[in-house]
Design an enzyme around this catalytic site. Structure first.
Site, PDB file in Angstrom:
ATOM      1  N   HIS A 129      44.388 104.353  51.725  1.00 44.25           N
ATOM      2  CA  HIS A 129      43.559 105.127  52.824  1.00 44.25           C
ATOM      3  C   HIS A 129      43.742 105.868  53.885  1.00 44.25           C
ATOM      4  O   HIS A 129      43.047 106.610  54.907  1.00 44.25           O
ATOM      5  CB  HIS A 129      41.816 104.250  53.130  1.00 44.25           C
ATOM      6  CG  HIS A 129      41.469 103.909  51.575  1.00 44.25           C
ATOM      7  ND1 HIS A 129      40.555 102.062  51.555  1.00 44.25           N
ATOM      8  CD2 HIS A 129      41.635 104.182  50.381  1.00 44.25           C
ATOM      9  CE1 HIS A 129      39.776 102.175  50.206  1.00 44.25           C
ATOM     10  NE2 HIS A 129      40.782 102.911  49.781  1.00 44.25           N
ATOM     11  N   CYS A 137      44.576 118.777  60.319  1.00 47.29           N
ATOM     12  CA  CYS A 137      43.884 119.796  60.266  1.00 47.29           C
ATOM     13  C   CYS A 137      43.093 119.708  58.128  1.00 47.29           C
ATOM     14  O   CYS A 137      44.214 120.202  57.264  1.00 47.29           O
ATOM     15  CB  CYS A 137      43.999 120.996  60.530  1.00 47.29           C
ATOM     16  SG  CYS A 137      43.275 122.329  59.745  1.00 47.29           S
TER      17      CYS A 137
HETATM   18  P1  NAD Z   1      36.422  94.290  53.339  1.00 46.48           P
HETATM   19  O1  NAD Z   1      35.224  95.079  54.317  1.00 46.48           O
HETATM   20  O2  NAD Z   1      35.918  95.078  51.993  1.00 46.48           O
HETATM   21  O3  NAD Z   1      36.704  92.611  52.852  1.00 46.48           O
HETATM   22  C1  NAD Z   1      37.252  92.092  54.060  1.00 46.48           C
HETATM   23  C2  NAD Z   1      37.404  90.632  53.540  1.00 46.48           C
HETATM   24  O4  NAD Z   1      38.097  90.109  54.266  1.00 46.48           O
HETATM   25  C3  NAD Z   1      35.786  90.128  52.913  1.00 46.48           C
HETATM   26  O5  NAD Z   1      35.855  89.207  51.928  1.00 46.48           O
HETATM   27  C4  NAD Z   1      36.188  89.085  54.782  1.00 46.48           C
HETATM   28  O6  NAD Z   1      35.110  87.900  54.187  1.00 46.48           O
HETATM   29  C5  NAD Z   1      37.956  89.038  54.072  1.00 46.48           C
HETATM   30  N1  NAD Z   1      38.096  88.174  55.795  1.00 46.48           N
HETATM   31  C6  NAD Z   1      37.428  88.524  57.456  1.00 46.48           C
HETATM   32  N2  NAD Z   1      38.753  87.926  58.011  1.00 46.48           N
HETATM   33  C7  NAD Z   1      39.881  87.319  57.170  1.00 46.48           C
HETATM   34  C8  NAD Z   1      40.951  86.710  57.682  1.00 46.48           C
HETATM   35  N3  NAD Z   1      40.630  86.506  58.066  1.00 46.48           N
HETATM   36  N4  NAD Z   1      41.436  85.989  56.599  1.00 46.48           N
HETATM   37  C9  NAD Z   1      41.107  86.050  55.171  1.00 46.48           C
HETATM   38  N5  NAD Z   1      39.937  86.812  55.125  1.00 46.48           N
HETATM   39  C10 NAD Z   1      39.112  87.420  55.489  1.00 46.48           C
HETATM   40  O7  NAD Z   1      37.919  95.266  53.225  1.00 46.48           O
HETATM   41  P2  NAD Z   1      38.089  95.766  52.256  1.00 46.48           P
HETATM   42  O8  NAD Z   1      38.824  94.878  50.831  1.00 46.48           O
HETATM   43  O9  NAD Z   1      39.880  95.927  52.815  1.00 46.48           O
HETATM   44  O10 NAD Z   1      37.669  97.444  52.218  1.00 46.48           O
HETATM   45  C11 NAD Z   1      37.248  97.667  53.323  1.00 46.48           C
HETATM   46  C12 NAD Z   1      37.262  99.076  53.387  1.00 46.48           C
HETATM   47  O11 NAD Z   1      37.078  99.078  54.926  1.00 46.48           O
HETATM   48  C13 NAD Z   1      38.716  99.584  52.810  1.00 46.48           C
HETATM   49  O12 NAD Z   1      38.733 100.967  52.278  1.00 46.48           O
HETATM   50  C14 NAD Z   1      39.204  99.675  54.627  1.00 46.48           C
HETATM   51  O13 NAD Z   1      39.735 101.219  54.258  1.00 46.48           O
HETATM   52  C15 NAD Z   1      38.741 100.335  55.410  1.00 46.48           C
HETATM   53  N6  NAD Z   1      38.537  99.579  56.939  1.00 46.48           N
HETATM   54  C16 NAD Z   1      40.119  98.992  57.072  1.00 46.48           C
HETATM   55  C17 NAD Z   1      40.688  98.579  58.754  1.00 46.48           C
HETATM   56  C18 NAD Z   1      41.997  98.895  58.725  1.00 46.48           C
HETATM   57  O14 NAD Z   1      41.856  99.291  58.822  1.00 46.48           O
HETATM   58  N7  NAD Z   1      41.939  97.336  59.763  1.00 46.48           N
HETATM   59  C19 NAD Z   1      38.988  98.134  59.372  1.00 46.48           C
HETATM   60  C20 NAD Z   1      37.625  97.754  58.230  1.00 46.48           C
HETATM   61  C21 NAD Z   1      37.790  99.115  57.317  1.00 46.48           C
END
Ligand code: NAD
Length: 267
Positions: A129, A137
């Protein structure tokens, strides 16, 4: 972890099952999501404290970004104050990097845009992502460090455009409605074809096509281990599920794998 089954906690047992699944694997595909970075202070989207509890995902589409200068101003304001710039890798990122250094990974594929795997020492990370540490740009596709754009925003240019072609600037991340770069998805799928195990960390596995990488790994008969604090959409496909916080679970899992490999004579 105690070796006496009677004194093992449920967490110990889950880690032991995961270790048994991964022991012997030499081409592990690590697939991470926002949950691996919450312990570094970056909120996830769908967890209990996730961003979508207070914000409307519909405003985060590329169509809104292109059409509405107010959305772009809001995104740059958010980016100025983003937790990612204050975040440092946690024990789970460090454990993943250690697994790679030990030569046990075939690829690290992340949905995250925060760059924390690389800060922990991992290399060749496939960022499905994109990254929020760069800007792009949308017209001429020139990439530049995000800081140079943030400096312009701080100086009052709240909807910055490309200095070369006048196109819209955006963080180099994939928004809803935007296509994932073919090169990255293809590389992840190739890694899935060639892996012998898939280790998912901190993802609901509900975002597509990214989750398809995990499905592809399972199709190629890789063992699937999920470490997540909550249910995922692909729990039914898993050989082992370790509930809990990645920062606590991953070091135990990786230490166990490295010890097992040493016990196997380093093979
Ligand atoms: P998601 O938010 O859908 O799911 C995150 C999962 O991780 C949840 O089930 C949550 O309960 C679990 N979780 C939270 N803290 C945890 C921990 N300490 N240990 C283990 N599990 C934990 O995340 P996703 O599946 O990555 O999808 C979300 C989208 O959001 C992605 O496409 C990503 O690009 C983007 N995103 C990225 C960031 C980042 O770069 N850090 C942050 C937020 C969202």
């Amino acid at each position: 972890m105690s070796s006496d089954p009677a004194s093992q906690t449920e967490g110990d047992r889950a880690v032991a099952v995961a270790l048994a699944c991964l022991r012997g694997a030499r081409r592990i595909l690590v697939f991470t999501g926002a949950g691996i970075s919450t312990e570094s202070g970056i909120p996830d989207f769908r967890g209990p404290q996730g961003v979508w509890k207070t914000r409307d995902p519909a405003r985060y589409t590329i169509q809104h970004y292109l059409a509405d200068p107010e959305v772009r101003r809001e995104r740059w304001r958010d980016r100025l104050d983003a937790a990612v710039d204050r975040a440092v890798p946690n024990a789970a990122h460090a454990a993943v990097a250690a697994l790679q250094r030990a030569g046990l990974t075939t690829a690290i594929v992340t949905q995250n845009i925060d760059g924390l795997h690389q800060l922990a020492g991992a290399v060749d990370v496939i960022e499905l992502h994109g990254t929020t540490r760069e800007a792009v740009c949308l017209a001429c596709e020139r990439r530049l460090p995000v800081e140079t754009v943030l400096d312009r925003v701080r100086e009052g240019d709240h909807d910055p455009h490309c200095e070369l072609c006048g196109g819209l600037l955006k963080t180099a991340t994939v928004s809803f409605g935007q296509r994932l770069p073919d090169r990255d998805l293809d590389a992840a799928m190739r890694a899935a074809d060639g892996c012998d195990a898939c280790l998912v960390i901190g993802s609901t596995l509900s975002v597509w096509p990214a989750a398809g990488v995990v499905v592809q790994a399972v199709r190629t008969r890789a063992r699937l281990v999920i470490v997540n604090d909550g249910a995922t959409d692909l729990d039914d496909l898993a050989d082992a599920i370790v509930p809990g916080r990645a920062g606590a679970v991953l070091p135990r899992l990786v230490d166990g794998l490295l010890a097992a490999r040493a016990g196997d004579g380093g093979r």
